[in-house]
Design a protein around this motif. Structure first.
Motif, mmCIF file in Angstrom:
data_model
loop_
_atom_site.group_PDB
_atom_site.id
_atom_site.type_symbol
_atom_site.label_atom_id
_atom_site.label_comp_id
_atom_site.label_asym_id
_atom_site.label_seq_id
_atom_site.Cartn_x
_atom_site.Cartn_y
_atom_site.Cartn_z
ATOM 1 N N VAL A 14 38.958 27.111 33.163
ATOM 2 C CA VAL A 14 37.497 27.206 33.115
ATOM 3 C C VAL A 14 36.959 26.518 34.361
ATOM 4 N N TYR A 15 36.128 27.247 35.116
ATOM 5 C CA TYR A 15 35.466 26.637 36.271
ATOM 6 C C TYR A 15 34.136 26.083 35.799
ATOM 7 N N GLU A 16 33.860 24.843 36.181
ATOM 8 C CA GLU A 16 32.573 24.268 35.824
ATOM 9 C C GLU A 16 31.937 23.632 37.042
ATOM 10 N N GLY A 32 25.965 23.925 37.310
ATOM 11 C CA GLY A 32 25.318 24.422 36.106
ATOM 12 C C GLY A 32 25.887 25.738 35.589
ATOM 13 N N ARG A 33 27.076 26.094 36.059
ATOM 14 C CA ARG A 33 27.661 27.373 35.694
ATOM 15 C C ARG A 33 29.025 27.096 35.064
ATOM 16 N N ARG A 34 29.340 27.845 34.030
ATOM 17 C CA ARG A 34 30.641 27.678 33.402
ATOM 18 C C ARG A 34 31.304 29.049 33.328
ATOM 19 N N GLU A 66 34.771 31.010 32.260
ATOM 20 C CA GLU A 66 36.116 30.976 31.690
ATOM 21 C C GLU A 66 36.897 32.097 32.377
ATOM 22 N N ALA A 67 37.590 31.769 33.450
ATOM 23 C CA ALA A 67 38.257 32.795 34.254
ATOM 24 C C ALA A 67 39.493 33.318 33.522
ATOM 25 N N VAL A 68 40.275 32.412 32.978
ATOM 26 C CA VAL A 68 41.503 32.792 32.285
ATOM 27 C C VAL A 68 41.480 32.139 30.913
ATOM 28 N N GLY A 124 45.205 44.028 37.073
ATOM 29 C CA GLY A 124 44.079 43.740 36.191
ATOM 30 C C GLY A 124 42.805 44.005 36.948
ATOM 31 N N PRO A 125 41.706 44.222 36.246
ATOM 32 C CA PRO A 125 40.444 44.534 36.906
ATOM 33 C C PRO A 125 39.968 43.402 37.817
ATOM 34 N N SER A 126 39.129 43.764 38.783
ATOM 35 C CA SER A 126 38.596 42.779 39.712
ATOM 36 C C SER A 126 37.854 41.684 38.952
ATOM 37 N N GLY A 127 38.113 40.449 39.347
ATOM 38 C CA GLY A 127 37.424 39.326 38.721
ATOM 39 C C GLY A 127 38.056 38.855 37.424
ATOM 40 N N CYS A 128 39.231 39.394 37.078
ATOM 41 C CA CYS A 128 39.824 39.018 35.786
ATOM 42 C C CYS A 128 40.617 37.715 35.883
ATOM 43 N N GLY A 129 40.734 37.166 37.076
ATOM 44 C CA GLY A 129 41.399 35.861 37.170
ATOM 45 C C GLY A 129 42.789 35.893 37.781
ATOM 46 N N LYS A 130 43.101 36.933 38.517
ATOM 47 C CA LYS A 130 44.448 37.040 39.101
ATOM 48 C C LYS A 130 44.683 35.954 40.154
ATOM 49 N N THR A 131 43.696 35.783 41.020
ATOM 50 C CA THR A 131 43.837 34.750 42.055
ATOM 51 C C THR A 131 43.862 33.363 41.413
ATOM 52 N N THR A 132 43.025 33.177 40.414
ATOM 53 C CA THR A 132 43.009 31.900 39.687
ATOM 54 C C THR A 132 44.398 31.600 39.106
ATOM 55 N N LEU A 133 44.999 32.609 38.493
ATOM 56 C CA LEU A 133 46.328 32.437 37.916
ATOM 57 C C LEU A 133 47.330 32.044 39.006
ATOM 58 N N PHE A 170 48.244 34.728 50.623
ATOM 59 C CA PHE A 170 46.919 34.757 50.018
ATOM 60 C C PHE A 170 46.192 36.069 50.265
ATOM 61 N N GLN A 171 45.232 36.308 49.406
ATOM 62 C CA GLN A 171 44.381 37.484 49.527
ATOM 63 C C GLN A 171 43.528 37.390 50.806
ATOM 64 N N GLU A 172 43.015 36.193 51.074
ATOM 65 C CA GLU A 172 42.131 36.038 52.239
ATOM 66 C C GLU A 172 42.952 35.622 53.440
ATOM 67 N N ASP A 199 49.221 37.716 46.684
ATOM 68 C CA ASP A 199 47.936 38.058 46.084
ATOM 69 C C ASP A 199 47.315 39.237 46.836
ATOM 70 N N GLU A 200 47.432 40.414 46.291
ATOM 71 C CA GLU A 200 46.921 41.641 46.924
ATOM 72 C C GLU A 200 47.184 41.637 48.428
ATOM 73 N N PRO A 201 48.457 41.499 48.805
ATOM 74 C CA PRO A 201 48.738 41.273 50.218
ATOM 75 C C PRO A 201 48.477 42.489 51.106
HETATM 76 N N1 LIG Z 1 36.018 28.170 42.666
HETATM 77 C C1 LIG Z 1 35.394 28.854 41.715
HETATM 78 N N2 LIG Z 1 34.314 28.340 41.061
HETATM 79 C C2 LIG Z 1 33.697 28.995 40.068
HETATM 80 N N3 LIG Z 1 34.066 30.205 39.612
HETATM 81 C C3 LIG Z 1 35.132 30.785 40.211
HETATM 82 C C4 LIG Z 1 35.841 30.158 41.290
HETATM 83 N N4 LIG Z 1 36.863 30.967 41.669
HETATM 84 C C5 LIG Z 1 36.758 32.052 40.887
HETATM 85 N N5 LIG Z 1 35.740 31.948 40.003
HETATM 86 C C6 LIG Z 1 35.376 32.941 38.954
HETATM 87 O O1 LIG Z 1 36.510 33.168 38.138
HETATM 88 C C7 LIG Z 1 36.648 34.527 37.814
HETATM 89 C C8 LIG Z 1 38.004 35.045 38.269
HETATM 90 O O2 LIG Z 1 38.081 35.000 39.695
HETATM 91 P P1 LIG Z 1 39.400 35.398 40.474
HETATM 92 O O3 LIG Z 1 39.137 35.274 41.928
HETATM 93 O O4 LIG Z 1 40.567 34.628 39.941
HETATM 94 O O5 LIG Z 1 39.572 36.945 40.069
HETATM 95 P P2 LIG Z 1 40.531 38.090 40.650
HETATM 96 O O6 LIG Z 1 41.160 38.769 39.488
HETATM 97 O O7 LIG Z 1 41.456 37.496 41.677
HETATM 98 O O8 LIG Z 1 39.513 39.080 41.369
HETATM 99 P P3 LIG Z 1 39.775 40.117 42.578
HETATM 100 O O9 LIG Z 1 40.589 41.253 42.028
HETATM 101 O O10 LIG Z 1 38.388 40.553 42.963
HETATM 102 O O11 LIG Z 1 40.477 39.374 43.664
HETATM 103 C C9 LIG Z 1 35.457 35.225 38.469
HETATM 104 O O12 LIG Z 1 34.463 35.375 37.496
HETATM 105 C C10 LIG Z 1 35.009 34.264 39.546
HETATM 106 O O13 LIG Z 1 33.627 34.354 39.768
#
Ligand SMILES: Nc1ncnc2c1ncn2[C@@H]1O[C@H](COP(=O)(O)OP(=O)(O)OP(=O)(O)O)[C@@H](O)[C@H]1O
Ligand SMILES: [Mg+2]
Length: 273
Positions: free
Chosen positions: A10-12, A15-17, A19-21, A38-47, A80-82, A159-161
């Protein structure tokens, strides 16, 4: 080799919370190549960041070779992706690739040999003396891949190399990754949003749901180990597997898991006469 248990992030802040994974549990065997889609934004990079010890999970844990990850583990490399932000602009390509090797107890001659081998394997021998900003996006990404390979990791996270490279280079790099994986027996966790790429590369595909993320399905890719761009991608089994992954991802977006019916049907279907 890699054990992810009940991982939650969970990113906090501000003022924003988010739950990425939510709850991810899976394992990757030593020497296995597993793709994660997994779909964009589902938390792959976070994982991947949690697996690579760059982020601390909110709950759950990651074990590598039985040891809990608390920081970047030795013997692991990450692409990394970036990629644009992962190379140092003031260092030449050769120096970028060599940099992580300086942590290892290697002679200068051995380092040079590893750098040359890695650059050759991504087709960038000629760019060794250039600066990253003098290269195209795809070339920069190949430098990042070369840097990971030169390090000779036991575990490689990607990560999406290939997201930024052209289709032809992408096909070559896919074959390069599979080739290196087979030669060197590295354990690879490869994140992509490209379904065909996941099925082409992986021995197994983990399909993630949309956020808050769980493992929607694990699919074994029962294609022969010898794969090539021409034949594998037109094989009927390839088409069946990609269709299945596609349907699972669509279901993940809707939030309704598809029953295992299709996989069973597929495996029960006798081969055509
Ligand atoms: N440092 C951060 N602070 C707050 N929220 C974050 C942070 N990094 C990612 N998030 C949020 O966590 C969720 C997952 O992000 P993440 O980058 O892991 O997704 P992803 O699956 O890698 O997406 P993509 O396919 O677009 O690369 C998103 O809703 C994103 O906005
Ligand atoms: Mg990402």
């Amino acid at each position: 080799m890699l054990d992810v248990r009940g991982l939650k992030k969970v990113y906090e802040g501000s003022g924003r919370r988010v739950e990425a994974v939510r709850d991810l549990t899976f394992t990757v065997d030593a020497g296995e190549l597993v793709c994660l889609v997994g779909p964009s934004g589902c938390g792959k990079t976070t994982l991947l960041k949690c697996v690579g010890g760059l982020l601390t999970p909110t709950a759950g844990e990651v074990l590598i070779g039985g040891r809990r990850v608390t920081g970047p583990p030795p013997d692991m490399a990450v692409v990394f992706q970036e990629y644009g932000r992962s190379l140092f602009p003031w260092m030449r390509v050769r120096e970028n690739v060599e940099l992580p090797l300086k942590q290892k107890k290697l002679t200068a001659a051995r380092r040079r040999e590893l750098v040359a081998d890695a650059l050759a394997s991504v087709g960038l021998m000629d760019a060794a003396g250039a600066y990253p900003w003098q290269l195209s996006g795809g070339m920069q990404q190949r430098v990042a891949i070369a840097r990971a390979l030169a390090y000779e990791p036991r575990v490689l996270l990607m990560d999406e190399p290939f997201a930024a490279v052209d289709a032809q280079t992408r096909a070559d790099l896919e074959d390069l990754v599979r080739g290196l994986w087979r030669q060197r027996g590295i354990t690879i966790l490869f994140v992509t949003h490209d379904i065909d790429e996941a099925v082409y590369l992986g021995e197994r595909v983990l399909i993630l749901s949309s956020s808050p993320t769980v493992v929607q399905e694990q699919l074994k890719v029962d294609l022969p180990a010898d794969r090539d761009q021409l034949h594998t991608r037109v094989a009927p089994r390839f088409a069946e597997l990609r269709t299945h992954v596609y349907e699972q991802i669509q279901a993940a977006k809707r939030g309704t898991p598809v029953a295992d019916r299709l996989v069973k049907d597929l495996t029960d279907t006798p081969p055509p006469q």
